[in-house]
Each structure stands twice: as structure tokens, then as C-alpha cells.
Motif scaffolding. Structure first.
Motif, PDB file in Angstrom:
ATOM      1  N   THR A 197       0.877  -1.173   0.000  1.00  0.00           N
ATOM      2  CA  THR A 197       0.000   0.000   0.000  1.00  0.00           C
ATOM      3  C   THR A 197       0.911   1.218   0.000  1.00  0.00           C
ATOM      4  O   THR A 197       1.972   1.205   0.612  1.00  0.00           O
ATOM      5  CB  THR A 197      -0.917   0.042   1.241  1.00  0.00           C
ATOM      6  N   TYR A 198       0.519   2.247  -0.727  1.00  0.00           N
ATOM      7  CA  TYR A 198       1.304   3.482  -0.685  1.00  0.00           C
ATOM      8  C   TYR A 198       0.452   4.716  -0.945  1.00  0.00           C
ATOM      9  O   TYR A 198      -0.543   4.668  -1.654  1.00  0.00           O
ATOM     10  CB  TYR A 198       2.499   3.453  -1.642  1.00  0.00           C
ATOM     11  N   ASP A 199       0.890   5.795  -0.307  1.00  0.00           N
ATOM     12  CA  ASP A 199       0.390   7.136  -0.581  1.00  0.00           C
ATOM     13  C   ASP A 199       1.352   7.665  -1.639  1.00  0.00           C
ATOM     14  O   ASP A 199       2.510   7.968  -1.350  1.00  0.00           O
ATOM     15  CB  ASP A 199       0.475   7.949   0.718  1.00  0.00           C
TER      16      ASP A 199
ATOM     17  N   ASP B 101       5.196   6.362   4.096  1.00  0.00           N
ATOM     18  CA  ASP B 101       4.077   6.391   3.143  1.00  0.00           C
ATOM     19  C   ASP B 101       4.032   5.146   2.256  1.00  0.00           C
ATOM     20  O   ASP B 101       3.293   5.097   1.264  1.00  0.00           O
ATOM     21  CB  ASP B 101       4.086   7.681   2.302  1.00  0.00           C
ATOM     22  N   ILE B 102       4.825   4.145   2.607  1.00  0.00           N
ATOM     23  CA  ILE B 102       4.801   2.855   1.896  1.00  0.00           C
ATOM     24  C   ILE B 102       4.760   1.754   2.949  1.00  0.00           C
ATOM     25  O   ILE B 102       5.504   1.802   3.936  1.00  0.00           O
ATOM     26  CB  ILE B 102       6.062   2.650   1.017  1.00  0.00           C
TER      27      ILE B 102
ATOM     28  N   ASN C 170      -4.641  15.635  -1.691  1.00  0.00           N
ATOM     29  CA  ASN C 170      -3.795  14.628  -2.342  1.00  0.00           C
ATOM     30  C   ASN C 170      -4.511  13.295  -2.547  1.00  0.00           C
ATOM     31  O   ASN C 170      -3.920  12.361  -3.082  1.00  0.00           O
ATOM     32  CB  ASN C 170      -2.531  14.370  -1.514  1.00  0.00           C
ATOM     33  N   PHE C 171      -5.752  13.201  -2.091  1.00  0.00           N
ATOM     34  CA  PHE C 171      -6.425  11.896  -2.065  1.00  0.00           C
ATOM     35  C   PHE C 171      -7.730  11.838  -2.849  1.00  0.00           C
ATOM     36  O   PHE C 171      -8.275  10.756  -3.072  1.00  0.00           O
ATOM     37  CB  PHE C 171      -6.680  11.482  -0.606  1.00  0.00           C
TER      38      PHE C 171
ATOM     39  N   TYR D 273      -6.658   5.110  -7.137  1.00  0.00           N
ATOM     40  CA  TYR D 273      -6.161   4.041  -6.252  1.00  0.00           C
ATOM     41  C   TYR D 273      -6.191   2.704  -6.984  1.00  0.00           C
ATOM     42  O   TYR D 273      -7.242   2.319  -7.502  1.00  0.00           O
ATOM     43  CB  TYR D 273      -7.068   3.903  -5.018  1.00  0.00           C
TER      44      TYR D 273
ATOM     45  N   HIS E 275      -2.201   6.268  -5.856  1.00  0.00           N
ATOM     46  CA  HIS E 275      -2.086   5.531  -4.605  1.00  0.00           C
ATOM     47  C   HIS E 275      -2.348   4.050  -4.798  1.00  0.00           C
ATOM     48  O   HIS E 275      -2.906   3.639  -5.803  1.00  0.00           O
ATOM     49  CB  HIS E 275      -3.082   6.093  -3.595  1.00  0.00           C
ATOM     50  N   SER E 276      -1.958   3.266  -3.803  1.00  0.00           N
ATOM     51  CA  SER E 276      -2.246   1.842  -3.869  1.00  0.00           C
ATOM     52  C   SER E 276      -2.764   1.308  -2.551  1.00  0.00           C
ATOM     53  O   SER E 276      -2.249   1.628  -1.479  1.00  0.00           O
ATOM     54  CB  SER E 276      -0.973   1.069  -4.228  1.00  0.00           C
ATOM     55  N   LEU E 277      -3.782   0.485  -2.651  1.00  0.00           N
ATOM     56  CA  LEU E 277      -4.248  -0.291  -1.505  1.00  0.00           C
ATOM     57  C   LEU E 277      -3.993  -1.770  -1.774  1.00  0.00           C
ATOM     58  O   LEU E 277      -4.171  -2.603  -0.889  1.00  0.00           O
ATOM     59  CB  LEU E 277      -5.746  -0.058  -1.280  1.00  0.00           C
TER      60      LEU E 277
ATOM     61  N   LYS F  61       4.139  11.795  -2.920  1.00  0.00           N
ATOM     62  CA  LYS F  61       5.505  12.322  -3.048  1.00  0.00           C
ATOM     63  C   LYS F  61       6.337  11.614  -4.120  1.00  0.00           C
ATOM     64  O   LYS F  61       7.528  11.892  -4.257  1.00  0.00           O
ATOM     65  CB  LYS F  61       6.226  12.190  -1.698  1.00  0.00           C
TER      66      LYS F  61
END
Lengths: 260, 260
Positions: free
Chosen positions: B9-11, B87-88, B127-128, B239, B57-59, B14
Motif C-alpha cells: 500500500t502506498y500514498d 508512506d509505503i 492529495n487523495f 487508487y 495511490h495503492s491499496l 511524493k
């Protein structure tokens, strides 16, 4: 010159708190830089209800500033926001009496602290909620919160790094709410000392985990010693949500919180 | 060597996307740096289900890598996560057959795109969620989505900047959901081209605002020309939520989405 009052919301993640500091990124510095541009001046002064710490967020910080411009109220937000970074936003700007003061006229504030107790940290909330993967006792924290409410000398519950001498403050209401793994701690008081909400919440978490007993709270007040209370937890989970300038509005907010 | 499969998962805020690029901050580079440290090697190779773009992003991004170490499955997340930035995050690491391949064995993916149509931008979601303050027609977007489902050549709906020649893909299901001002667009398909979900959603938004009529979608496919479809909107709202390696799991996901 006319005086303008306004609300500032900010994601405090990237800032060293609200107040201007040399060589640091702060909310106040960004606001003043934007207003200097609007006024084609070298600098411009903004007064807030008070500072917030590194990483602390705002949904209701209140400011005032004076202006020589005649921008209509409804056009102020757009004019101001286009010069602000994307993590700071102003709203509800209005012209007020020239003797309104964002700091001295405040009669109370509301703060919210968010804690998540899930085992796994949610990376998307890392800057917005304090991750604290422990089992907490609602009953014990509620009992402790009742001891914290009222008028006390909060020396034990605030940072000693301050010039403030009178540390007597009144907390009108503390509310705990649990929604799945997410806990919300809400505080309304007439004023809060440096790091006070972070220490209060850190102390409640200690109570919730059984490290401090609720009935110890009066002794901690009595001791007037910062080392007796729980830790100051990070600014990450903390939000200044409201600043009250009207006694009646404050009383309504306290009543609503107590019955929520 | 043993092969490990895992979820990342990552935001993506950045990062310049998933895939390694010279002098750019990428998710893959962070994962490989951490694995190199764990293995006390100069570098270490990680294979993912595919790249994601800047800000995405990733879930549920899925990876595999080989290891010479004998870390028990349940201890892999902690060992890996403590070397990753905040963030990862990796989870569900498990040893798999040595011929499992995160990219080639994937039978489908699910993506979610979030849009907020409120007049005021919420800085905490900047950012989301993609902020797009327009009135959208649910009915028109739903009609257009039905034209987008199925097997098509998606040349008009993906970036021309790619080496991929075969642009035929199958979208099994598209779902629109509205919750107050927040819209969620969900896509399940056997594979997605470069910028495809961003162009599909950008096109649906154009349809929702009346700039493209739903019945124009077949002509846009026919034209095989990127300029015919709507814009590629930012990665911010996107996402990657699931990568499927099992036909049955994929079918269940499609069925659930269609009946949600």
C-alpha cells in the motif's frame, strides 16, 4: 484601514507550527507573505487567536488583519487563497469593528485529538491521526476526564517551556467518542497552555491502558510537576476546530458537546 | 532462493510513480533499497503487477521478489516495513511457488477514482480526492459507462506515449457511486493501458457535465484517436485497490461490484 476577521484551515504536517520563527516554515509566515503581496507591501501583520504546534492542524483558527484595500467581503477568500499554498486556506472573511482582536477577544476554544488503536497503521492517516495500537478502557478514561474538567492550575499538564506564569485554566467539557478503532477526544476550555491538549490526551491514554489510575488525577494537579502526568503525544492527531468570541456561542457548544 | 509474494500500500503523493526512473523518487526504488538492506546486498530486484503513475495511490499493488533468507512469513512485514518510508507499507507476505509472477500471472485489476464536487476544496483531501466543483448527471455517466464496458480497442482512451501495440482490453464492470459531494468510480478489467483509468474518468466527467453525449462513446472507440475522448485527470484521486491472480476471485469481484 479596515479590520478583517477570518477563519484559517490548515494541514499542519509540513509546518513548524503557526507562529513565525526564523528560517522555519510556519502558517503565520505564509499568511503574512500572501497579504504582503495583496497589499504590494514588504510585509504585513496578521494576528491569530494563538499559536498551534508543529504538525497540528486547524479547522477553525481565527485571525485578524488590517487592510487599506476595498475588496468586497465575498471576494476576499479567492484573492487570498490564490496566494496561499495548497495546505492553507482562508474562509468566512468579514469586516469587523476596528477594536476586534483575534487573541484578546477569544472567550474559548475547542480542540479535537484523534487516536487510532488498530494494530496496523493506516499510512493514509499517518499525518492526521495518532496511531496507538493499545486496548483502552472507555470507563477509566471517562472517570479521569471528569477529574480534568473544571478550573485548575494546569502546571502538571503543560510544557514548562513557556513564559506564561498564571497556569489556571478552565475546561468546560471533555468528550470521548469511539468509532471502531478510532477514538476522538474533544476539549472545550477558556484557554489552553503550551502542549496542554497533547499532555491531557497522553495522560488519558495512560489512564486507558492502566498506567495511571483516574483517582490519581487530583494528586497530579496538586503536585504541580509536569513529570507526574502522562507524555506529550505528537501534534499529528490534534485539530484546533473552533475559537469562540461570543459567550453564548461558547455555552451552546459546551452544552452540545456534553449531550453528544 | 525462495519466492515471496506481497501486497504494497502506498500514498503516492511524493513519488514519480511506481517504476524506477533515474534521479526520481519512486515506490519501486524504495522497495528495492529496503530489500537490498535486508539482504545486505548492493541492490535487489522487485517485480510488480505493473506501474502506477505520479501521485497515484495503492491499496493492493502486488509484488514478488526472491530471497535467500529464511524469515518466517509472519515476520516479513515488520522486517520490511521498518526499512520503508512512512508512506509505503507491505502486508500479507507469503512464500509462493518459484514460478509465480506478479505481472504475468495477473488476470485482472480493480481501480477506484475519487472525485469531490463540493464548491470548496477540502485541503485535507487535496492529495487523495480530485476536486472538480461541477454538477454531474448520474444517469448520463451510467449510460456512458455501459458503452465503455466490454472488450474494445482503447487507443482513444489511453496515452499515446507507450510502446504497447495491442490496445485491446476488457472492462468487466464500471460502477458509479455518489455519497454527498463525493463520487467514486470503480473499474474492474483484465488490464489497463497507460493513463487509461484517468482518461476514462475524465471522459465520464465530461459526459456528466454534458460536454460529451453518452451515445458518442462508440464513435470515440471507432476513431482510435486520443483527442476524441475527455482529458486525462490527475493521479491524485486514483487508487489501485486489487490485483487478481485467480479467475474465480475475479469473477466474484465483478459480480459483487455489479450488485453493489
Amino acid at each position: 484601514m479596515k479590520r478583517v476577521k477570518g477563519i484559517v484551515t490548515y494541514d499542519g504536517t509540513k509546518y513548524s507550527g503557526y507562529q513565525v520563527q526564523v528560517d522555519k516554515k510556519t502558517i503565520q509566515a505564509e499568511l503574512e507573505k500572501a497579504l504582503a503581496k495583496i497589499h504590494k507591501a514588504d510585509s504585513w501583520n496578521v494576528v491569530s487567536s494563538g499559536r498551534t504546534d508543529t504538525g497540528v492542524h486547524s479547522l477553525g483558527q481565527t485571525i485578524h488583519f488590517d487592510t487599506s484595500l476595498s475588496i468586497p467581503e465575498e471576494r476576499w477568500p479567492q484573492a487570498f487563497n490564490r496566494l496561499l499554498p495548497d495546505d492553507i486556506q482562508v474562509r468566512d472573511l468579514q469586516y469587523v469593528h476596528h477594536d476586534f482582536h483575534a487573541r484578546f477577544d477569544s472567550v474559548g476554544k475547542k480542540y479535537v485529538y484523534k487516536v487510532n488503536t488498530a494494530r496496523e497503521k493506516d499510512i493514509f492517516k499517518r499525518n492526521f491521526v495518532y496511531h496507538h495500537p493499545y486496548v483502552l478502557s472507555y470507563e477509566k478514561m471517562l472517570e479521569a476526564a471528569m477529574h480534568l474538567e473544571g478550573t485548575h492550575d494546569f502546571t502538571s499538564f503543560s510544557s514548562p517551556r513557556t513564559d506564561v506564569i498564571d497556569k489556571v485554566r478552565t475546561i468546560y467539557a471533555i468528550e470521548l467518542e469511539k468509532n471502531g478503532d478510532e477514538w476522538t477526544f474533544t476539549y472545550i476550555g477558556n484557554g489552553f497552555l503550551y502542549q496542554m491538549v497533547r499532555v491531557l490526551t497522553g495522560t488519558l491514554l495512560h489512564v486507558g491502558k492502566g498506567k495511571i489510575r483516574p483517582e490519581e488525577i487530583p494528586e497530579i494537579f496538586e503536585g504541580k510537576d509536569r513529570s507526574l502526568a502522562g507524555p506529550s503525544i505528537p501534534g499529528t492527531g490534534l485539530y484546533l476546530t473552533n475559537v469562540y468570541y461570543d459567550q453564548e456561542a461558547l455555552e451552546v457548544a459546551v452544552k452540545n458537546l456534553k449531550h453528544s
